[in-house]
Design a protein around this motif. Sequence first.
Motif, PDB file in Angstrom:
ATOM      1  N   ARG A   1       0.941  -1.158  -0.165  1.00  0.00           N
ATOM      2  CA  ARG A   1      -0.390  -0.412   0.138  1.00  0.00           C
ATOM      3  C   ARG A   1       1.325   1.224  -0.035  1.00  0.00           C
ATOM      4  N   GLU A   2       1.990   0.814   0.617  1.00  0.00           N
ATOM      5  CA  GLU A   2       2.893   2.683   1.184  1.00  0.00           C
ATOM      6  C   GLU A   2       3.483   2.290  -0.155  1.00  0.00           C
ATOM      7  N   VAL A   3       4.344   1.332  -0.652  1.00  0.00           N
ATOM      8  CA  VAL A   3       4.980   1.317  -2.183  1.00  0.00           C
ATOM      9  C   VAL A   3       4.455   1.657  -3.330  1.00  0.00           C
ATOM     10  N   PHE A   4       3.254   1.815  -3.792  1.00  0.00           N
ATOM     11  CA  PHE A   4       2.593   1.937  -5.081  1.00  0.00           C
ATOM     12  C   PHE A   4       1.782   2.513  -4.687  1.00  0.00           C
ATOM     13  N   ARG A   5       1.179   3.488  -3.182  1.00  0.00           N
ATOM     14  CA  ARG A   5       0.608   3.867  -3.004  1.00  0.00           C
ATOM     15  C   ARG A   5      -1.528   4.017  -3.059  1.00  0.00           C
TER      16      ARG A   5
ATOM     17  N   GLU B   1      -6.628  -0.680   1.904  1.00  0.00           N
ATOM     18  CA  GLU B   1      -5.965  -2.241   2.319  1.00  0.00           C
ATOM     19  C   GLU B   1      -6.142  -3.315   1.871  1.00  0.00           C
ATOM     20  N   GLU B   2      -8.147  -3.031   0.816  1.00  0.00           N
ATOM     21  CA  GLU B   2      -8.435  -3.757   0.106  1.00  0.00           C
ATOM     22  C   GLU B   2      -7.553  -3.814  -0.750  1.00  0.00           C
ATOM     23  N   GLU B   3      -7.547  -3.054  -0.950  1.00  0.00           N
ATOM     24  CA  GLU B   3      -6.529  -2.899  -2.724  1.00  0.00           C
ATOM     25  C   GLU B   3      -5.889  -3.451  -3.188  1.00  0.00           C
TER      26      GLU B   3
END
Length: 97
Positions: A65-69, A73-75
Amino acid sequence: MFDRLYEESEQGRVRFLGFTTNDIRYDFGIVYTSMFFGKPLVICMQTGRSSLLGPYDLENVQHLREVFRLPSEEEAKDVADILHFYLPNPSLETEYE
C-alpha cells in the motif's frame, strides 16, 4: 571518487500485466532478474513507483500500500493476490550462482 559495487548486464525477461479490481485499473511491468536474490522489479506504469518484490513481500499488504500508494488495504490485498501468480519464489543462492 567512488567505489563500484557491481556492474552487470543480462538478457532480461519482462512481463506487462494490466488488470482491474472493483474500482481501479492497474498496469504493471515486471522485470525478472537473477540479481537482488532473484526478486523481480515490479513497476507501476501509472505512477512510475517500483519495488523489488518476492512472494513473501506480498504478505505485507501495508508495505504494498505504501510503495504503490494504494488507496486501501482491500486494494493492496487484491494487488497482492494478482501479483502472487507472477512472482517467482527466489532462493538465497540465486544471487551467488
